[in-house]
Design a protein around this motif. Sequence first.
Motif, PDB file in Angstrom:
ATOM      1  N   VAL A   1       8.059  -3.311   2.877  1.00 50.11           N
ATOM      2  CA  VAL A   1       7.725  -2.610   4.124  1.00 50.11           C
ATOM      3  C   VAL A   1       8.932  -1.782   4.574  1.00 50.11           C
ATOM      4  O   VAL A   1      10.057  -2.046   4.157  1.00 50.11           O
ATOM      5  CB  VAL A   1       7.321  -3.600   5.247  1.00 50.11           C
ATOM      6  CG1 VAL A   1       6.046  -4.346   4.874  1.00 50.11           C
ATOM      7  CG2 VAL A   1       8.449  -4.560   5.572  1.00 50.11           C
TER       8      VAL A   1
ATOM      9  N   SER B   1      -1.400  -5.900   2.816  1.00 50.46           N
ATOM     10  CA  SER B   1      -1.386  -4.852   3.831  1.00 50.46           C
ATOM     11  C   SER B   1      -1.643  -5.504   5.183  1.00 50.46           C
ATOM     12  O   SER B   1      -2.120  -6.633   5.260  1.00 50.46           O
ATOM     13  CB  SER B   1      -2.500  -3.840   3.513  1.00 50.46           C
ATOM     14  OG  SER B   1      -2.730  -2.983   4.611  1.00 50.46           O
ATOM     15  N   ARG B   2      -1.335  -4.748   6.258  1.00 53.63           N
ATOM     16  CA  ARG B   2      -1.744  -5.239   7.584  1.00 53.63           C
ATOM     17  C   ARG B   2      -3.257  -5.177   7.715  1.00 53.63           C
ATOM     18  O   ARG B   2      -3.832  -5.808   8.586  1.00 53.63           O
ATOM     19  CB  ARG B   2      -1.063  -4.392   8.669  1.00 53.63           C
ATOM     20  CG  ARG B   2       0.432  -4.650   8.774  1.00 53.63           C
ATOM     21  CD  ARG B   2       1.102  -3.636   9.653  1.00 53.63           C
ATOM     22  NE  ARG B   2       1.032  -2.298   9.064  1.00 53.63           N
ATOM     23  CZ  ARG B   2       1.561  -1.224   9.591  1.00 53.63           C
ATOM     24  NH1 ARG B   2       2.204  -1.312  10.756  1.00 53.63           N
ATOM     25  NH2 ARG B   2       1.466  -0.053   8.999  1.00 53.63           N
TER      26      ARG B   2
ATOM     27  N   ARG C   1      -7.191  -1.748   3.486  1.00 46.74           N
ATOM     28  CA  ARG C   1      -6.199  -0.865   2.838  1.00 46.74           C
ATOM     29  C   ARG C   1      -5.621  -1.541   1.601  1.00 46.74           C
ATOM     30  O   ARG C   1      -5.374  -0.884   0.584  1.00 46.74           O
ATOM     31  CB  ARG C   1      -5.076  -0.505   3.816  1.00 46.74           C
ATOM     32  CG  ARG C   1      -5.442   0.594   4.803  1.00 46.74           C
ATOM     33  CD  ARG C   1      -4.202   1.257   5.392  1.00 46.74           C
ATOM     34  NE  ARG C   1      -3.370   0.383   6.194  1.00 46.74           N
ATOM     35  CZ  ARG C   1      -3.583   0.080   7.465  1.00 46.74           C
ATOM     36  NH1 ARG C   1      -4.625   0.595   8.088  1.00 46.74           N
ATOM     37  NH2 ARG C   1      -2.762  -0.717   8.127  1.00 46.74           N
TER      38      ARG C   1
ATOM     39  N   GLN D   1       6.443   2.431  -2.727  1.00 50.26           N
ATOM     40  CA  GLN D   1       7.199   1.460  -3.506  1.00 50.26           C
ATOM     41  C   GLN D   1       6.297   0.299  -3.951  1.00 50.26           C
ATOM     42  O   GLN D   1       6.360  -0.144  -5.090  1.00 50.26           O
ATOM     43  CB  GLN D   1       8.376   0.937  -2.662  1.00 50.26           C
ATOM     44  CG  GLN D   1       9.223  -0.109  -3.321  1.00 50.26           C
ATOM     45  CD  GLN D   1      10.076   0.459  -4.448  1.00 50.26           C
ATOM     46  OE1 GLN D   1       9.844   1.565  -4.917  1.00 50.26           O
ATOM     47  NE2 GLN D   1      11.040  -0.304  -4.884  1.00 50.26           N
TER      48      GLN D   1
ATOM     49  N   THR E   1       0.814  -1.220   0.000  1.00 50.27           N
ATOM     50  CA  THR E   1       0.000   0.000   0.000  1.00 50.27           C
ATOM     51  C   THR E   1       0.843   1.263   0.000  1.00 50.27           C
ATOM     52  O   THR E   1       0.311   2.359  -0.162  1.00 50.27           O
ATOM     53  CB  THR E   1      -0.920   0.031   1.233  1.00 50.27           C
ATOM     54  OG1 THR E   1      -0.087  -0.110   2.401  1.00 50.27           O
ATOM     55  CG2 THR E   1      -1.941  -1.097   1.205  1.00 50.27           C
TER      56      THR E   1
ATOM     57  N   ALA F   1      10.171   5.031  -6.589  1.00 52.52           N
ATOM     58  CA  ALA F   1       8.722   4.820  -6.552  1.00 52.52           C
ATOM     59  C   ALA F   1       7.996   5.904  -7.332  1.00 52.52           C
ATOM     60  O   ALA F   1       6.964   5.649  -7.956  1.00 52.52           O
ATOM     61  CB  ALA F   1       8.247   4.797  -5.095  1.00 52.52           C
TER      62      ALA F   1
HETATM   63  N1  LIG Z   1      10.018   4.631  -1.893  1.00 51.21           N
HETATM   64  C1  LIG Z   1      10.975   4.287  -2.752  1.00 51.21           C
HETATM   65  O1  LIG Z   1      11.255   5.008  -3.757  1.00 51.21           O
HETATM   66  C2  LIG Z   1      11.748   3.008  -2.555  1.00 51.21           C
HETATM   67  C3  LIG Z   1      12.629   2.574  -3.556  1.00 51.21           C
HETATM   68  C4  LIG Z   1      13.326   1.369  -3.376  1.00 51.21           C
HETATM   69  C5  LIG Z   1      13.142   0.631  -2.215  1.00 51.21           C
HETATM   70  N2  LIG Z   1      12.287   1.075  -1.256  1.00 51.21           N
HETATM   71  C6  LIG Z   1      12.123   0.282  -0.043  1.00 51.21           C
HETATM   72  O2  LIG Z   1      10.785  -0.185  -0.050  1.00 51.21           O
HETATM   73  C7  LIG Z   1      10.274  -0.229   1.274  1.00 51.21           C
HETATM   74  C8  LIG Z   1       8.945   0.496   1.304  1.00 51.21           C
HETATM   75  O3  LIG Z   1       9.129   1.860   0.974  1.00 51.21           O
HETATM   76  P1  LIG Z   1       7.866   2.834   0.959  1.00 51.21           P
HETATM   77  O4  LIG Z   1       8.375   4.178   0.636  1.00 51.21           O
HETATM   78  O5  LIG Z   1       6.783   2.252   0.128  1.00 51.21           O
HETATM   79  O6  LIG Z   1       7.450   2.753   2.510  1.00 51.21           O
HETATM   80  P2  LIG Z   1       6.106   3.154   3.261  1.00 51.21           P
HETATM   81  O7  LIG Z   1       5.160   3.792   2.319  1.00 51.21           O
HETATM   82  O8  LIG Z   1       6.516   3.922   4.485  1.00 51.21           O
HETATM   83  O9  LIG Z   1       5.560   1.738   3.771  1.00 51.21           O
HETATM   84  C9  LIG Z   1       5.053   0.763   2.920  1.00 51.21           C
HETATM   85  C10 LIG Z   1       3.906   0.033   3.613  1.00 51.21           C
HETATM   86  O10 LIG Z   1       4.414  -0.780   4.658  1.00 51.21           O
HETATM   87  C11 LIG Z   1       3.417  -0.927   5.660  1.00 51.21           C
HETATM   88  N3  LIG Z   1       4.036  -0.682   6.959  1.00 51.21           N
HETATM   89  C12 LIG Z   1       4.381   0.516   7.495  1.00 51.21           C
HETATM   90  N4  LIG Z   1       4.964   0.350   8.699  1.00 51.21           N
HETATM   91  C13 LIG Z   1       4.972  -0.992   8.928  1.00 51.21           C
HETATM   92  C14 LIG Z   1       5.428  -1.797  10.003  1.00 51.21           C
HETATM   93  N5  LIG Z   1       6.008  -1.266  11.087  1.00 51.21           N
HETATM   94  N6  LIG Z   1       5.272  -3.133   9.907  1.00 51.21           N
HETATM   95  C15 LIG Z   1       4.686  -3.693   8.810  1.00 51.21           C
HETATM   96  N7  LIG Z   1       4.227  -2.980   7.753  1.00 51.21           N
HETATM   97  C16 LIG Z   1       4.383  -1.636   7.824  1.00 51.21           C
HETATM   98  C17 LIG Z   1       2.312   0.057   5.352  1.00 51.21           C
HETATM   99  O11 LIG Z   1       1.222  -0.678   4.817  1.00 51.21           O
HETATM  100  P3  LIG Z   1      -0.081  -1.058   5.677  1.00 51.21           P
HETATM  101  O12 LIG Z   1      -0.248  -0.019   6.736  1.00 51.21           O
HETATM  102  O13 LIG Z   1      -1.140  -1.026   4.637  1.00 51.21           O
HETATM  103  O14 LIG Z   1       0.225  -2.415   6.221  1.00 51.21           O
HETATM  104  C18 LIG Z   1       2.903   0.953   4.292  1.00 51.21           C
HETATM  105  O15 LIG Z   1       1.948   1.413   3.368  1.00 51.21           O
HETATM  106  C19 LIG Z   1      11.328   0.417   2.189  1.00 51.21           C
HETATM  107  O16 LIG Z   1      11.998  -0.587   2.899  1.00 51.21           O
HETATM  108  C20 LIG Z   1      12.286   1.105   1.233  1.00 51.21           C
HETATM  109  O17 LIG Z   1      13.631   1.051   1.684  1.00 51.21           O
HETATM  110  C21 LIG Z   1      11.591   2.243  -1.400  1.00 51.21           C
END
Ligand SMILES: NC(=O)c1ccc[n+]([C@@H]2O[C@H](COP(=O)([O-])OP(=O)(O)OC[C@H]3O[C@@H](n4cnc5c(N)ncnc54)[C@H](OP(=O)(O)O)[C@@H]3O)[C@@H](O)[C@H]2O)c1
Length: 230
Positions: free
Chosen positions: A86, A44-45, A49, A25, A22, A153
């Motif tokens: 995540v 998702s959790r 969502r 990324q 969600t 992303a």
């Molecule tokens: N953003 C980028 O451009 C990018 C690029 C490459 C790699 N990444 C990697 O991809 C991962 C996700 O990035 P993001 O920017 O998408 O992160 P994010 O939006 O902060 O989190 C992604 C999802 O993870 C869930 N989440 C949040 N906190 C959590 C927790 N404590 N335990 C379990 N689930 C949790 C949430 O979904 P629910 O609440 O729906 O469960 C949230 O929508 C990161 O590790 C990052 O290093 C990101």
Amino acid sequence: MTFDQQALPHVGDLVIGILGGTGDQGRGLSYRFARAGLRVLIGSRSSERGEAAARDVAALPGVTGEVTGAGNADVAQAADVAIVTVPWDGHAETVAALREPLAGKIVVDCVNPLGFDERGPYAVRVAEGSAAEQTAALLPSSRVCAAFHHVSAVVLADPTVERVDLDVLVLGDDREAVAVVLALAGTIDGVRGVHAGRLRNAGQVEALTANLIVINRRYKTHAGLRITNL
Ligand SMILES: NC(=O)c1ccc[n+]([C@@H]2O[C@H](COP(=O)([O-])OP(=O)(O)OC[C@H]3O[C@@H](n4cnc5c(N)ncnc54)[C@H](OP(=O)(O)O)[C@@H]3O)[C@@H](O)[C@H]2O)c1
């Protein structure tokens, strides 16, 4: 073997599950795979969502694959390949809780263990060596790979971007699983999957994201990587 000679498996029939899909990324990767016609499950959790994110992604331009949402455990159970998207903070807990449904599956970790302070982003030390190796330790019955660390992303989610201009470094100890992930990366228009070694070398790939974030901030862009002479 040259890059052109590598024979990659057909991945068009695989179900791709995005755990924590969600977020930015997860949505970006879901969109690109659904644009390539793959079936995508957004986890998702909260199943609500997940379902809401799936409706959003399914409505984006160019989507031809089916996109549905559910709780992370149901997505892990139904997926052929599961991608962990995540935040690092929730990584170990999320992965450990999905050990049973992910048994035997290809699990792709794209988590970058990074910290941020007043001096900018930095790589966090991980006891296992990397987020991907932590996943491998927590999921001994899964086929763990690491990939998609450097894709922005923002670029993935932008429907006006026809071709995503970068290479995706794929790491893993299971050659067949790596080949599947290389092929999966290649379903995204413009992307090449490049085999970059065993999982023990994932730490520096994850850490390099801190440098890319600095580059993005300095030059106000969404930078990617290309491996030359390949
Ligand atoms: N953003 C980028 O451009 C990018 C690029 C490459 C790699 N990444 C990697 O991809 C991962 C996700 O990035 P993001 O920017 O998408 O992160 P994010 O939006 O902060 O989190 C992604 C999802 O993870 C869930 N989440 C949040 N906190 C959590 C927790 N404590 N335990 C379990 N689930 C949790 C949430 O979904 P629910 O609440 O729906 O469960 C949230 O929508 C990161 O590790 C990052 O290093 C990101």
